[in-house]
Motif scaffolding. Structure first.
Motif, PDB file in Angstrom:
ATOM      1  N   ILE A 183      58.055  49.954  46.182  1.00 51.30           N
ATOM      2  CA  ILE A 183      58.086  49.813  44.738  1.00 51.30           C
ATOM      3  C   ILE A 183      57.446  48.495  44.344  1.00 51.30           C
ATOM      4  CG2 ILE A 183      59.648  49.489  42.732  1.00 51.30           C
ATOM      5  CD1 ILE A 183      61.506  51.526  44.317  1.00 51.30           C
ATOM      6  N   HIS A 184      57.830  47.465  45.123  1.00 52.19           N
ATOM      7  CA  HIS A 184      57.299  46.152  44.828  1.00 52.19           C
ATOM      8  C   HIS A 184      55.774  46.155  44.940  1.00 52.19           C
ATOM      9  CE1 HIS A 184      56.957  41.825  44.694  1.00 52.19           C
ATOM     10  NE2 HIS A 184      56.234  41.888  45.834  1.00 52.19           N
ATOM     11  N   ARG A 185      55.293  46.776  45.939  1.00 51.20           N
ATOM     12  CA  ARG A 185      53.856  46.849  46.144  1.00 51.20           C
ATOM     13  C   ARG A 185      53.195  47.607  44.997  1.00 51.20           C
ATOM     14  NH1 ARG A 185      50.920  47.666  51.851  1.00 51.20           N
ATOM     15  NH2 ARG A 185      51.935  45.658  52.128  1.00 51.20           N
ATOM     16  N   LEU A 186      53.848  48.675  44.632  1.00 49.77           N
ATOM     17  CA  LEU A 186      53.337  49.485  43.532  1.00 49.77           C
ATOM     18  C   LEU A 186      53.192  48.647  42.269  1.00 49.77           C
ATOM     19  CD1 LEU A 186      52.580  52.452  43.582  1.00 49.77           C
ATOM     20  CD2 LEU A 186      54.821  53.004  42.626  1.00 49.77           C
ATOM     21  N   ARG A 187      54.240  47.842  42.042  1.00 52.68           N
ATOM     22  CA  ARG A 187      54.229  47.012  40.832  1.00 52.68           C
ATOM     23  C   ARG A 187      53.195  45.907  40.939  1.00 52.68           C
ATOM     24  NH1 ARG A 187      58.962  48.229  37.716  1.00 52.68           N
ATOM     25  NH2 ARG A 187      60.634  49.059  39.037  1.00 52.68           N
ATOM     26  N   ALA A 188      53.009  45.439  42.143  1.00 50.29           N
ATOM     27  CA  ALA A 188      52.144  44.259  42.328  1.00 50.29           C
ATOM     28  C   ALA A 188      50.682  44.630  42.494  1.00 50.29           C
ATOM     29  CB  ALA A 188      52.629  43.475  43.547  1.00 50.29           C
ATOM     30  N   LEU A 189      50.348  45.905  42.254  1.00 48.36           N
ATOM     31  CA  LEU A 189      48.945  46.304  42.402  1.00 48.36           C
ATOM     32  C   LEU A 189      48.059  45.522  41.449  1.00 48.36           C
ATOM     33  CD1 LEU A 189      49.058  50.209  42.718  1.00 48.36           C
ATOM     34  CD2 LEU A 189      48.122  48.622  44.383  1.00 48.36           C
ATOM     35  N   ASP A 190      46.890  45.118  41.865  1.00 44.54           N
ATOM     36  CA  ASP A 190      45.987  44.373  40.967  1.00 44.54           C
ATOM     37  C   ASP A 190      45.354  45.334  39.960  1.00 44.54           C
ATOM     38  OD1 ASP A 190      44.614  45.655  42.897  1.00 44.54           O
ATOM     39  OD2 ASP A 190      43.324  43.956  43.495  1.00 44.54           O
TER      40      ASP A 190
ATOM     41  N   ALA B 196      64.330  55.606  41.834  1.00 44.34           N
ATOM     42  CA  ALA B 196      63.749  54.254  41.693  1.00 44.34           C
ATOM     43  C   ALA B 196      62.237  54.325  41.785  1.00 44.34           C
ATOM     44  CB  ALA B 196      64.286  53.345  42.796  1.00 44.34           C
ATOM     45  N   ILE B 197      61.706  55.120  42.749  1.00 44.98           N
ATOM     46  CA  ILE B 197      60.251  55.249  42.919  1.00 44.98           C
ATOM     47  C   ILE B 197      59.637  55.900  41.695  1.00 44.98           C
ATOM     48  CG2 ILE B 197      58.438  56.461  44.218  1.00 44.98           C
ATOM     49  CD1 ILE B 197      60.214  56.004  46.706  1.00 44.98           C
ATOM     50  N   GLN B 198      60.332  56.954  41.211  1.00 47.00           N
ATOM     51  CA  GLN B 198      59.877  57.666  40.003  1.00 47.00           C
ATOM     52  C   GLN B 198      59.804  56.696  38.823  1.00 47.00           C
ATOM     53  OE1 GLN B 198      59.170  61.305  39.810  1.00 47.00           O
ATOM     54  NE2 GLN B 198      58.091  60.304  38.127  1.00 47.00           N
ATOM     55  N   ASN B 199      60.861  55.881  38.707  1.00 46.73           N
ATOM     56  CA  ASN B 199      60.934  54.898  37.630  1.00 46.73           C
ATOM     57  C   ASN B 199      59.786  53.919  37.716  1.00 46.73           C
ATOM     58  OD1 ASN B 199      63.101  55.910  36.287  1.00 46.73           O
ATOM     59  ND2 ASN B 199      64.620  54.575  37.284  1.00 46.73           N
ATOM     60  N   ALA B 200      59.655  53.409  38.924  1.00 46.76           N
ATOM     61  CA  ALA B 200      58.601  52.397  39.141  1.00 46.76           C
ATOM     62  C   ALA B 200      57.239  52.967  38.777  1.00 46.76           C
ATOM     63  CB  ALA B 200      58.606  51.957  40.603  1.00 46.76           C
ATOM     64  N   LEU B 201      56.996  54.230  39.160  1.00 52.87           N
ATOM     65  CA  LEU B 201      55.713  54.858  38.854  1.00 52.87           C
ATOM     66  C   LEU B 201      55.544  54.986  37.345  1.00 52.87           C
ATOM     67  CD1 LEU B 201      55.375  57.720  41.514  1.00 52.87           C
ATOM     68  CD2 LEU B 201      53.800  55.834  41.143  1.00 52.87           C
ATOM     69  N   ASN B 202      56.606  55.474  36.704  1.00 53.12           N
ATOM     70  CA  ASN B 202      56.551  55.659  35.278  1.00 53.12           C
ATOM     71  C   ASN B 202      56.269  54.342  34.568  1.00 53.12           C
ATOM     72  OD1 ASN B 202      57.058  58.265  35.834  1.00 53.12           O
ATOM     73  ND2 ASN B 202      59.169  58.279  35.082  1.00 53.12           N
TER      74      ASN B 202
ATOM     75  N   THR C 249      49.926  59.427  47.703  1.00 57.02           N
ATOM     76  CA  THR C 249      48.537  59.878  47.726  1.00 57.02           C
ATOM     77  C   THR C 249      48.299  60.770  46.529  1.00 57.02           C
ATOM     78  OG1 THR C 249      49.200  61.676  49.166  1.00 57.02           O
ATOM     79  CG2 THR C 249      48.145  59.809  50.204  1.00 57.02           C
ATOM     80  N   THR C 250      47.125  60.540  45.943  1.00 57.09           N
ATOM     81  CA  THR C 250      46.758  61.420  44.845  1.00 57.09           C
ATOM     82  C   THR C 250      45.256  61.437  44.677  1.00 57.09           C
ATOM     83  OG1 THR C 250      46.903  61.800  42.483  1.00 57.09           O
ATOM     84  CG2 THR C 250      47.186  59.542  43.197  1.00 57.09           C
ATOM     85  N   ASN C 251      44.742  62.588  44.737  1.00 55.90           N
ATOM     86  CA  ASN C 251      43.304  62.773  44.458  1.00 55.90           C
ATOM     87  C   ASN C 251      42.423  61.713  45.113  1.00 55.90           C
ATOM     88  OD1 ASN C 251      41.337  64.361  43.425  1.00 55.90           O
ATOM     89  ND2 ASN C 251      41.330  63.427  41.398  1.00 55.90           N
ATOM     90  N   GLY C 252      42.729  61.491  46.356  1.00 57.55           N
ATOM     91  CA  GLY C 252      41.877  60.546  47.112  1.00 57.55           C
ATOM     92  C   GLY C 252      42.331  59.107  47.045  1.00 57.55           C
ATOM     93  N   GLN C 253      43.269  58.743  46.175  1.00 56.39           N
ATOM     94  CA  GLN C 253      43.765  57.357  46.124  1.00 56.39           C
ATOM     95  C   GLN C 253      45.086  57.300  46.849  1.00 56.39           C
ATOM     96  OE1 GLN C 253      42.360  54.682  44.518  1.00 56.39           O
ATOM     97  NE2 GLN C 253      40.481  55.798  43.948  1.00 56.39           N
ATOM     98  N   LYS C 254      45.365  56.101  47.375  1.00 56.23           N
ATOM     99  CA  LYS C 254      46.586  56.004  48.210  1.00 56.23           C
ATOM    100  C   LYS C 254      47.184  54.606  48.110  1.00 56.23           C
ATOM    101  CE  LYS C 254      47.066  55.765  53.057  1.00 56.23           C
ATOM    102  NZ  LYS C 254      46.641  56.314  54.348  1.00 56.23           N
ATOM    103  N   VAL C 255      48.508  54.580  47.946  1.00 53.61           N
ATOM    104  CA  VAL C 255      49.262  53.303  48.033  1.00 53.61           C
ATOM    105  C   VAL C 255      50.300  53.523  49.098  1.00 53.61           C
ATOM    106  CG1 VAL C 255      50.778  51.715  46.852  1.00 53.61           C
ATOM    107  CG2 VAL C 255      48.935  52.802  45.601  1.00 53.61           C
ATOM    108  N   ALA C 256      50.333  52.597  50.047  1.00 58.85           N
ATOM    109  CA  ALA C 256      51.271  52.847  51.156  1.00 58.85           C
ATOM    110  C   ALA C 256      51.821  51.566  51.739  1.00 58.85           C
ATOM    111  CB  ALA C 256      50.542  53.631  52.232  1.00 58.85           C
TER     112      ALA C 256
END
Lengths: 275, 233
Positions: free
Chosen positions: A154-161, A197-203, A227-234
């Motif tokens: 989640i943290h990584r998701l939030r911290a994406l540039d 929590a992941i759903q929330n973070a994404l939203n 993963t979605t349509n060729g993009q990936k956060v992991a």
């Protein structure tokens, strides 16, 4: 008178008789004997000469034969030597091939061993990392590793540039429109609150309602990826393991290289010595 | 003292008589013939041979060689005549070691008989070898005028042959006889030894002269006048 003519006549007759007697009893037999002996000696000498000639001839013949035999022997010897040489070369070739094959096999085995070891080490390291991380997280934060993993994700998701976020957003939107929801794959089943929590973070991150499908992927070692349509956060331990693996790989290569290389080299040198 | 054994007559019947010369000649002939017969009875043709045979072989081959050396190319043809001359004279001289023996060659009759034989044999051999004409023509060489001299020389050398042998043999016997009456010891033996030597030399001379005469008579290529003067020992 000193000459008595009767005596003269008698002596002439006597002398003639003596001539006849001596011819009969002395000269003829003696000369015959001498002639016979001389003939015999001449014959013996001739015989000896003939024998000598014969012996010479035989000697020549024998010498001839001997020479022929020598030549034959030399030829046979040469042939045998040639054959032995060819045979030796053939055997050497065979041996070399066998040695090459053996060394290749050995190299292969070594490589396999290294690979197996590598895998074993990575598995073990993975397990250890899990264990250590789990223990450390449990002991320090009182929360499970999975929980923490989710938080990190989640943290990584939030911290994406910004550009990454924008790219991901575009991808998510196009996915939504194609009614192909984004997938969150994890090595383990995520608990409900974590999913939430992941759903929330994404939203929150993309300020939109994101449909997400949760999947379990055991091949993902341990971690979470979106993963979605060729993009990936992991995030996954596999990332860390990868660097560890690289380190171990290098170590193995350093260890294996001289061993694998040294062997054919020695083989080569022995071959050269033999030929 | 008798000059010749001819004078010792054992038996006589008119013209025929049996004197010491003939008897001793027979003795010598007997010795030669019987000795030869005995030795040649078992002649060996092999390499090993008896000493007697060896002796005879040496004698015969020596005579043969001598004849050849003088110039007769076929010594075997003349061996019978010339060899017998030598052996008879030599044996007659050798037997002087026997006491009471008188050499038949000490009789002029014997030597004259031998010389006559040579005198007859030389022209016979010559004619046989060269032919009658060629032989007779050799008397006229080198010039016809030499014919009488050649004939004289032929006769004189025959005489010389006979008298030389007779003189030597007779003198030997005479000297021994005289010495025996003067000094009965030692000296006669020495003279006998000397006589043996003289006898052998005379036998050789008689034989070699006869050979030379025959050789001269039979020589075809270079007819040389026969030697008039002979070496007188």
């Amino acid at each position: 008178m000193l000459i008595d003519w009767f005596t003269v006549a008698a002596q002439v007759i006597n002398f003639l008789i003596l001539v006849w007697l001596l011819k009969r009893f002395l000269y003829k037999p003696i000369l015959d004997a001498i002639d016979a002996r001389e003939k015999r000696i001449a014959k013996e000498l001739a015989d000896a000469d003939a024998k000598k000639a014969e012996a010479q001839q035989e000697r020549d013949e024998f010498q001839h034969k001997n020479e022929a035999f020598e030549q034959q022997r030399a030829a046979l010897m040469n042939k045998a030597t040639e054959e032995a040489k060819t045979e030796r070369l053939r055997l050497l070739d065979e041996a070399r091939q066998a040695a090459d094959a053996l060394s290749a096999k050995r190299q292969e085995t070594l490589r396999n061993d290294a690979h197996n070891l590598n895998q074993a080490i990575s598995r073990r390291a993975q397990q250890e990392v899990f264990a250590i991380a789990r223990k450390a997280l449990t002991e320090l934060a009182g929360t499970s590793l999975e929980e923490r993993m989710g938080k990190v994700f989640i943290h990584r998701l939030r911290a994406l540039d910004a550009p990454a976020k924008a790219g991901l957003a575009v991808a998510l939107q196009s996915a939504q429109s194609a009614s192909d929801p984004a997938r969150v794959r994890s090595a383990f089943d995520l608990p409900e609150e974590q999913r939430a929590a992941i759903q929330n973070a994404l939203n929150e991150t993309f300020s939109a309602e994101i449909h997400v499908r949760f999947e379990t992927a055991p091949d993902l070692v341990s971690g979470i990826e979106l993963t979605t349509n060729g993009q990936k956060v992991a995030w996954s331990i596999a990332d860390y393991l990868l660097s560890l693996e690289r380190g171990v790989d290098e170590l193995l290569k350093e260890k294996g290289k001289p061993e694998v290389k040294a062997e054919p080299k020695t083989e080569q040198s022995t071959n050269e010595n033999r030929s | 003292m008798r000059l010749s054994p001819d004078e010792m007559i054992f038996w006589q019947y008119g013209f025929f008589k049996l004197n010491a010369t003939i008897v001793f000649s027979w003795g010598v002939m007997l010795v030669l013939a019987v000795g030869s017969k005995l030795i040649t009875r078992r002649l060996s043709m092999e390499l090993e041979r008896s000493r007697w045979q060896n002796l005879l072989e040496v004698v015969v081959t020596a005579i043969e060689k001598q004849i050849e050396e003088v110039g007769l190319s076929q010594p075997r043809k003349y061996l019978g005549f010339l060899g017998t001359l030598f052996l008879f004279v030599a044996m007659a001289a050798l037997c002087t070691v026997i006491p009471g023996y008188q050499p038949p060659t000490g009789s002029l009759s014997t030597t004259a008989a031998l010389a006559l034989c040579v005198f007859v044999a030389v022209p016979l051999f010559g004619m046989e070898q060269r032919g009658l004409g060629a032989y007779l023509a050799s008397y006229t060489k080198p010039a016809f005028i030499m014919l009488p001299f050649n004939i004289i020389s032929e006769i004189s050398r025959t005489l010389a042959l006979a008298i030389r042998l007779f003189g030597n043999m007779m003198s030997g016997a005479m000297i021994i006889g005289i010495l025996l009456s003067i000094t009965p010891f030692i000296f006669p033996i020495v003279m006998t030894v000397l006589g043996l030597l003289t006898g052998m030399v005379q036998a050789y001379i008689f034989f070699i002269l006869a050979t030379v005469y025959i050789a001269a008579a039979t020589r075809v290529r270079k007819p040389k006048p026969e030697p008039d003067a002979e070496p007188n020992p």
